[in-house]
Design a protein around this motif. Sequence first.
Motif, PDB file in Angstrom:
ATOM      1  N   ALA A  92     -56.504 -14.910  27.886  1.00 41.99           N
ATOM      2  CA  ALA A  92     -56.342 -13.598  27.253  1.00 41.99           C
ATOM      3  C   ALA A  92     -54.869 -13.249  27.102  1.00 41.99           C
ATOM      4  O   ALA A  92     -54.439 -12.743  26.041  1.00 41.99           O
ATOM      5  CB  ALA A  92     -57.063 -12.529  28.070  1.00 41.99           C
ATOM      6  N   ARG A 118     -62.386  -9.676  34.768  1.00 46.08           N
ATOM      7  CA  ARG A 118     -62.612  -9.740  33.317  1.00 46.08           C
ATOM      8  C   ARG A 118     -61.258  -9.699  32.624  1.00 46.08           C
ATOM      9  O   ARG A 118     -60.288  -9.118  33.138  1.00 46.08           O
ATOM     10  CB  ARG A 118     -63.503  -8.596  32.832  1.00 46.08           C
ATOM     11  N   SER A 120     -59.718  -9.757  28.342  1.00 47.40           N
ATOM     12  CA  SER A 120     -60.002  -9.924  26.914  1.00 47.40           C
ATOM     13  C   SER A 120     -58.829  -9.400  26.089  1.00 47.40           C
ATOM     14  O   SER A 120     -58.092  -8.499  26.507  1.00 47.40           O
ATOM     15  CB  SER A 120     -61.284  -9.181  26.521  1.00 47.40           C
ATOM     16  N   TYR A 121     -58.690  -9.995  24.912  1.00 50.87           N
ATOM     17  CA  TYR A 121     -57.723  -9.516  23.915  1.00 50.87           C
ATOM     18  C   TYR A 121     -58.480  -9.415  22.604  1.00 50.87           C
ATOM     19  O   TYR A 121     -59.154 -10.364  22.177  1.00 50.87           O
ATOM     20  CB  TYR A 121     -56.548 -10.473  23.782  1.00 50.87           C
ATOM     21  N   ARG A 122     -58.378  -8.258  21.950  1.00 44.01           N
ATOM     22  CA  ARG A 122     -59.116  -8.073  20.700  1.00 44.01           C
ATOM     23  C   ARG A 122     -58.345  -7.144  19.776  1.00 44.01           C
ATOM     24  O   ARG A 122     -57.632  -6.229  20.226  1.00 44.01           O
ATOM     25  CB  ARG A 122     -60.509  -7.497  20.977  1.00 44.01           C
TER      26      ARG A 122
END
Length: 216
Positions: A92, A118, A120-122
Amino acid sequence: MEPAQPADRAPVDPPSTSDQPAVDRAGGPDVPEERSHSAVPPPAPPAARSERSPRDMAISLLVLMVPIVLLLAFYRGFLGGDQPNTVDPASAFEQARSAGAFPVSEPTGLGEGWRTVRASYRPAEDGAILRVGYVTPEGRGLQMVQSNVPPERLLPTELTDEGQPQGQTDLGASTWQRYTARGNEQALVLLQPGRTVIVIGDARDNELREMARAVD
């Protein structure tokens, strides 16, 4: 006038009643005498009731609990049942750096007991968001957010409408803003040109500060 019988003929005796079958005056011949009492079977004994004492019940429960306790001990001690599933956040962070949407800071110098659960990259509207979740050494939840989404849009989304500024605090070389958040959560916010960093969770203040220093 009866005829005369011969003189040598013996008189015929009447039949003896001793050879005749006995006659019951009430019931006729060969009728057995009625019994004065009918044969009644004795009453069956009452079925024995199974009664368990409190001591027997306690022993039974103890026998049932022993294998359960052993299974729980094995699950926790050997399989790590109480430990959260951890992830590697490296991918991420690498995606965020490759995108080049904002400067990316990876936490460094955290003490023992921090676990990443957790990452994440979005892309998001008006920018992108890097989000990494942690379980602190005290077992509380904490989230680190880095984004180039404008603060006026990002903060209401991450802190909800309950987020209210509570003043400033100096951590290292930077000045962070303290905020309330949803429920019993609190947040530290770092506003920089082109990037906003948020550290939020129900962790204690000392753990929020440790993460803020590690990511600054």
